[in-house]
Design a protein around this motif. Structure first.
Motif, PDB file in Angstrom:
ATOM      1  N   GLU A 160       0.803  -1.210   0.000  1.00 15.69           N
ATOM      2  CA  GLU A 160       0.000   0.000   0.000  1.00 15.69           C
ATOM      3  C   GLU A 160       0.839   1.264   0.000  1.00 15.69           C
ATOM      4  OE1 GLU A 160      -2.974   0.260  -0.629  1.00 15.69           O
ATOM      5  OE2 GLU A 160      -4.291  -1.096   0.469  1.00 15.69           O
ATOM      6  N   ARG A 161       0.286   2.305  -0.628  1.00 14.13           N
ATOM      7  CA  ARG A 161       0.805   3.663  -0.524  1.00 14.13           C
ATOM      8  C   ARG A 161      -0.312   4.540   0.026  1.00 14.13           C
ATOM      9  NH1 ARG A 161       0.773   5.285  -5.351  1.00 14.13           N
ATOM     10  NH2 ARG A 161      -0.301   3.437  -6.130  1.00 14.13           N
ATOM     11  N   SER A 236      -3.855   3.131  -1.421  1.00 12.19           N
ATOM     12  CA  SER A 236      -3.861   3.067  -2.882  1.00 12.19           C
ATOM     13  C   SER A 236      -4.740   1.953  -3.425  1.00 12.19           C
ATOM     14  CB  SER A 236      -2.428   2.914  -3.394  1.00 12.19           C
ATOM     15  OG  SER A 236      -1.787   1.787  -2.797  1.00 12.19           O
ATOM     16  N   GLU A 240      -8.521   3.342  -5.884  1.00 19.89           N
ATOM     17  CA  GLU A 240      -8.302   3.470  -7.323  1.00 19.89           C
ATOM     18  C   GLU A 240      -9.592   3.657  -8.099  1.00 19.89           C
ATOM     19  OE1 GLU A 240      -8.149  -1.052  -9.053  1.00 19.89           O
ATOM     20  OE2 GLU A 240      -6.234  -0.120  -8.583  1.00 19.89           O
ATOM     21  N   GLU A 255       3.168  10.770  -1.363  1.00 19.05           N
ATOM     22  CA  GLU A 255       2.627   9.524  -0.824  1.00 19.05           C
ATOM     23  C   GLU A 255       3.684   8.829   0.013  1.00 19.05           C
ATOM     24  OE1 GLU A 255       1.527   7.764  -4.538  1.00 19.05           O
ATOM     25  OE2 GLU A 255       3.420   6.685  -4.719  1.00 19.05           O
ATOM     26  N   ARG A 294      -1.287   2.245 -13.180  1.00 19.55           N
ATOM     27  CA  ARG A 294      -1.004   3.394 -12.318  1.00 19.55           C
ATOM     28  C   ARG A 294       0.323   4.036 -12.724  1.00 19.55           C
ATOM     29  NH1 ARG A 294      -3.045   0.055  -8.100  1.00 19.55           N
ATOM     30  NH2 ARG A 294      -0.910  -0.512  -7.486  1.00 19.55           N
TER      31      ARG A 294
END
Length: 299
Positions: A160-161, A236, A240, A255, A294
């Motif tokens: 994850e971000r 993230s 999305e 981020e 992404r």
């Protein structure tokens, strides 16, 4: 004592049941000579006569009848075992996943998942608990965390971000353009995701002046942000779709990568292992494609 070959035992059992080498051969899809040869070898090995010819019939001797009876019992047990294993492998493939991941990431891909994998019977359980793959009927768990999980196999689907998101209308009204601007606007909070993690990484040490609502459900927090109630610190993998649809926007870059992520977890001894591995490969391909999309979008 070494057991005779399986084909020999099935030839004996079929011949005793039909009282005919020819009918036994048709059932086993072999020749009459093959059945006769197998039984003759078994008689030589045992040192006992197993059949006597009586007209056109082959009548099992007492020894032959007893042995054939035991083989029948053994074959019945084997058939039941195979059927039980087959039923277990054919049952529904149950996937346990968190509610937020199901609603924000998985739901938009379910039709493609079914088409790509050909999975005939997929059940998705959205539940905010750690499913026990040994006892509660789930075959696969899509888990958020660091792992590993003792006794389980797992692969990481995505890490994850974290970054701020808000509605387009909120951005227009508040005009936030820099991380420092967040000090003066309502910040929506998640119980397991403190804003200090992101603010400190961006060099913002001041305490926010307007702490907004607190949530323990990520999807609900993102919905509140889309309604213009404040800025949310988004993960993230779960934001999305909202970003793609324009319900949420990122007011500025910046981020933070975290060690937690989404993992595909399963039991190596599952009777549905072939189907599970096919599903695992699909998830790996899908998350890799999402990362590529992404990356292209950020250029």
């Amino acid at each position: 004592m070494r057991l005779p070959p399986f084909l020999t035992l099935t030839a004996l059992e079929a011949a005793a049941r039909h009282r005919s080498y020819s009918r036994a051969a048709r059932e086993l899809h072999v020749t009459h000579g093959a059945v006769s040869q197998q039984i003759r070898k078994l008689e030589d090995e045992l040192g006992a006569k197993l059949f006597l010819r009586q007209g056109n019939s082959m009548i099992p001797t007492a020894t032959g009848a007893r042995l054939a009876g035991q083989v029948t019992i053994a074959l019945t047990t084997l058939r039941l075992g195979v059927e039980e294993a087959s039923q277990a492998a054919r049952g529904p493939l149950v996937v346990s996943t968190g509610a937020a991941f199901a609603s924000r990431w998985l739901v938009t891909r379910l039709a493609r998942l079914a088409a790509d994998t050909g999975e005939p019977d997929l059940t998705v359980r959205a539940e905010d608990r750690v499913s026990d793959l040994s006892s509660d009927g789930a075959d696969v768990a899509l888990r958020f965390g660091r792992g590993p999980w003792p006794g389980m196999e797992s692969v990481t689907l995505m890490t994850e971000r974290l970054f701020p998101v808000c509605s387009p209308a909120f951005l227009r009204v508040h005009g936030i353009a820099h991380p420092r601007d967040l000090i003066d606007v309502p910040l929506l909070r998640h119980t397991g995701l403190p804003w200090s993690l992101w603010l400190s990484a961006m060099g913002v040490e001041e305490t926010p002046l307007h702490l907004g609502l607190r949530f323990d459900d990520t999807a609900l927090m993102l919905d509140a942000a889309a309604q213009g109630m404040g800025v949310a610190l988004a993960r993230s993998g779960l934001s999305e779709r909202d970003l793609r649809d324009g319900r949420l926007v990122r007011p500025f870059p910046g981020e933070v990568a975290v060690e937690t992520g989404h993992h595909f977890v399963w039991r190596a001894d599952s009777p549905k292992l072939t189907r599970i591995l096919r599903l695992r490969d699909w998830f790996l391909e899908e998350t890799a494609a999402a990362r590529a999309d992404r990356s292209m979008a950020s250029r």
